[in-house]
Motif scaffolding. Structure first.
Motif, short mmCIF file in Angstrom:
data_model
loop_
_atom_site.label_atom_id
_atom_site.label_comp_id
_atom_site.label_asym_id
_atom_site.label_seq_id
_atom_site.Cartn_x
_atom_site.Cartn_y
_atom_site.Cartn_z
N VAL A 59 0.59 13.67 -1.70
CA VAL A 59 -0.49 12.73 -1.35
C VAL A 59 -1.85 13.14 -1.94
O VAL A 59 -2.55 12.30 -2.50
N ASP A 99 -5.91 0.57 15.95
CA ASP A 99 -5.51 1.70 15.12
C ASP A 99 -6.60 2.04 14.10
O ASP A 99 -7.05 1.16 13.36
N ILE A 103 -5.99 6.42 5.97
CA ILE A 103 -5.76 7.17 4.72
C ILE A 103 -4.61 6.52 3.92
O ILE A 103 -4.74 6.25 2.73
N LYS A 105 -3.34 3.47 4.31
CA LYS A 105 -3.71 2.10 3.92
C LYS A 105 -4.62 2.11 2.69
O LYS A 105 -4.45 1.31 1.76
N MET A 145 -0.19 -5.08 6.28
CA MET A 145 -0.64 -4.47 7.54
C MET A 145 -0.13 -3.04 7.64
O MET A 145 1.03 -2.77 7.33
N GLY A 177 3.77 -1.47 6.78
CA GLY A 177 4.07 -0.09 6.50
C GLY A 177 3.25 0.84 7.37
O GLY A 177 2.41 0.39 8.15
N GLY A 178 3.53 2.14 7.21
CA GLY A 178 2.89 3.16 8.06
C GLY A 178 4.00 4.05 8.60
O GLY A 178 5.15 3.61 8.69
N ALA A 179 3.64 5.28 8.95
CA ALA A 179 4.66 6.28 9.30
C ALA A 179 5.72 5.81 10.31
O ALA A 179 6.90 6.08 10.11
N ALA A 195 7.63 -1.08 2.81
CA ALA A 195 7.79 0.01 1.84
C ALA A 195 7.35 1.31 2.49
O ALA A 195 6.40 1.32 3.28
N PRO A 196 8.03 2.40 2.16
CA PRO A 196 7.73 3.68 2.82
C PRO A 196 6.51 4.40 2.23
O PRO A 196 6.00 5.32 2.86
N ALA A 198 3.04 4.24 -1.01
CA ALA A 198 2.16 3.39 -1.81
C ALA A 198 2.81 2.98 -3.13
O ALA A 198 2.69 1.82 -3.56
#
Ligand code: B12
Length: 210
Positions: A59, A99, A103, A105, A145, A177-179, A195-196, A198
Motif C-alpha cells: 500500500v 464511517d 485511506i 477510498k 461506496m 469495497g472496503g476490508a 473489488a478487493p 484499488a
C-alpha cells in the motif's frame, strides 16, 4: 518512448513527485501532446497495479506512486481540458455514513483517476441523500461506496435502497469495497460490483464500462 517520457514513467513508478511534475512540464514545453503524456502516466500506474497484485508493491508504494501521478495530473489537467480529451467514465465515490476511514477510498479514487476516469470524491460520512444529490448533479456512470466498519457496512444497502426510492438506481452502476466487504455481501445488497483492492477496482470499472 522518448527520453523525457521514459523518465516520467519511472518517476510515477517510483513515486517521485517532484520529478513527475518536472517531467510533465518539460514534455508539454517540448510540444508532446497532452494525451500522450497522460498515456505514459496511466501505463505507469497500470504497472504499479500489476506490481501490487504480484506482491512486489504494498500500500505505501502504491500511495506514493498515486501521489506522484496526482501531482503530474495537476499540471496536465488544464491542457487535457484544452485538448478536449474525454474521460473513460465518471465516478462518484464516498465512504458511507458513520464511517471516517478514507485511506482505501482515496487510493481507489487515485487509481481510477490514474486510469483516466473523472472522479468526484464526496469524502467520508456520506449520507444516502448526499449520494443521491451528487448523482443528480453529476450524472455519473458509477457510484463507488467504501466501508471499513462492520457497523457501517449496512449503510451501503441502505444507500442502494435510497437510490431505488429516488428513482436513480438504474442510472448508475454501484461498486462496493472496503476490508469487511465480500462478493457475497455485494450480491446480497444487489451492488453491481465488488473489488478487493484499488488495482482490481480499475479492472472492474473498465470491464463494466464495456
Ligand atoms: C487507519 C485506521 C483508522 C483511522 C482512519 C484514518 C483514515 N483517514 O482513514 C482512524 C484512527 C481514524 C480509525 C478510527 C476508527 N477505527 Co479504524 N482502522 C484503521 C486501520 C488500522 C487501517 C485501515 C486502512 O486504512 N487500511 C489500508 C487501506 C488501503 O485498505 P482498505 O481501506 O481496506 O482499502 C482497500 C480495499 O478494501 C479496497 N477498497 C476500499 N474502499 C473501496 C471502495 C470500493 C468501491 C472498492 C471497489 C474497493 C475499495 O481498496 C483499497 C485499496 O486497495 C484498520 C485495520 C485494518 N487492518 O483494516 C482499522 C479498523 C478498520 N478500525 C476499526 C475501528 C473499530 C475503528 C474505530 C471504531 C475505533 C474507535 N473505537 O474509535 C474508529 C471509527 C471511526 C469512524 N467512525 O469511522 C476496526 C473495525 C472493526 C470492525 N469489525 O468493524 C479495524 C478493522 C481495526 C481492528 N482490527 O479493530 N481507524
Amino acid at each position: 518512448m522518448q527520453g523525457d517520457l521514459q523518465e516520467l514513467y519511472i518517476a510515477i513508478l517510483e513515486g517521485q513527485r517532484d520529478e513527475a511534475k518536472e517531467c510533465v512540464e518539460t514534455a508539454l514545453r517540448e510540444g508532446v501532446p497532452p494525451g500522450e503524456v497522460l498515456d505514459v502516466m496511466v501505463n505507469a500506474m497500470g504497472e504499479v497495479g500489476q506490481l501490487f497484485e504480484e506482491g512486489e508493491y504494498f500500500v505505501p508504494e502504491m500511495l506514493i506512486a498515486a501521489r506522484a501521478m496526482k501531482t503530474g495530473m495537476e499540471i496536465l489537467k488544464p491542457e487535457l481540458v484544452g485538448a478536449d480529451i474525454q474521460p473513460v467514465g465518471k465516478i462518484i465515490a464516498g465512504t458511507v455514513k458513520g464511517d471516517l476511514h478514507d485511506i482505501g477510498k482515496n487510493l481507489v479514487c487515485m487509481m481510477l483517476e490514474g486510469a483516466g476516469f473523472y472522479v468526484v470524491d464526496l469524502g467520508t460520512d456520506v449520507s444516502p441523500e448526499a449520494f443521491i444529490a451528487a448523482i443528480e448533479e453529476h450524472e455519473p456512470d458509477f457510484v463507488a461506496m467504501s466501508a471499513l466498519l462492520t457497523t457501517t457496512m449496512p449503510n451501503m444497502g441502505t444507500t442502494i435502497e435510497a437510490l431505488k426510492a429516488a428513482g436513480v438506481r438504474d442510472s448508475v452502476k454501484v461498486l462496493v469495497g472496503g476490508a469487511p466487504i465480500t462478493q457475497r455481501y455485494a450480491d446480497k445488497i444487489e451492488a453491481d460490483g465488488y473489488a478487493p483492492d484499488a488495482s482490481q477496482t480499475v479492472k472492474l470499472a473498465k470491464a463494466l464500462m464495456g
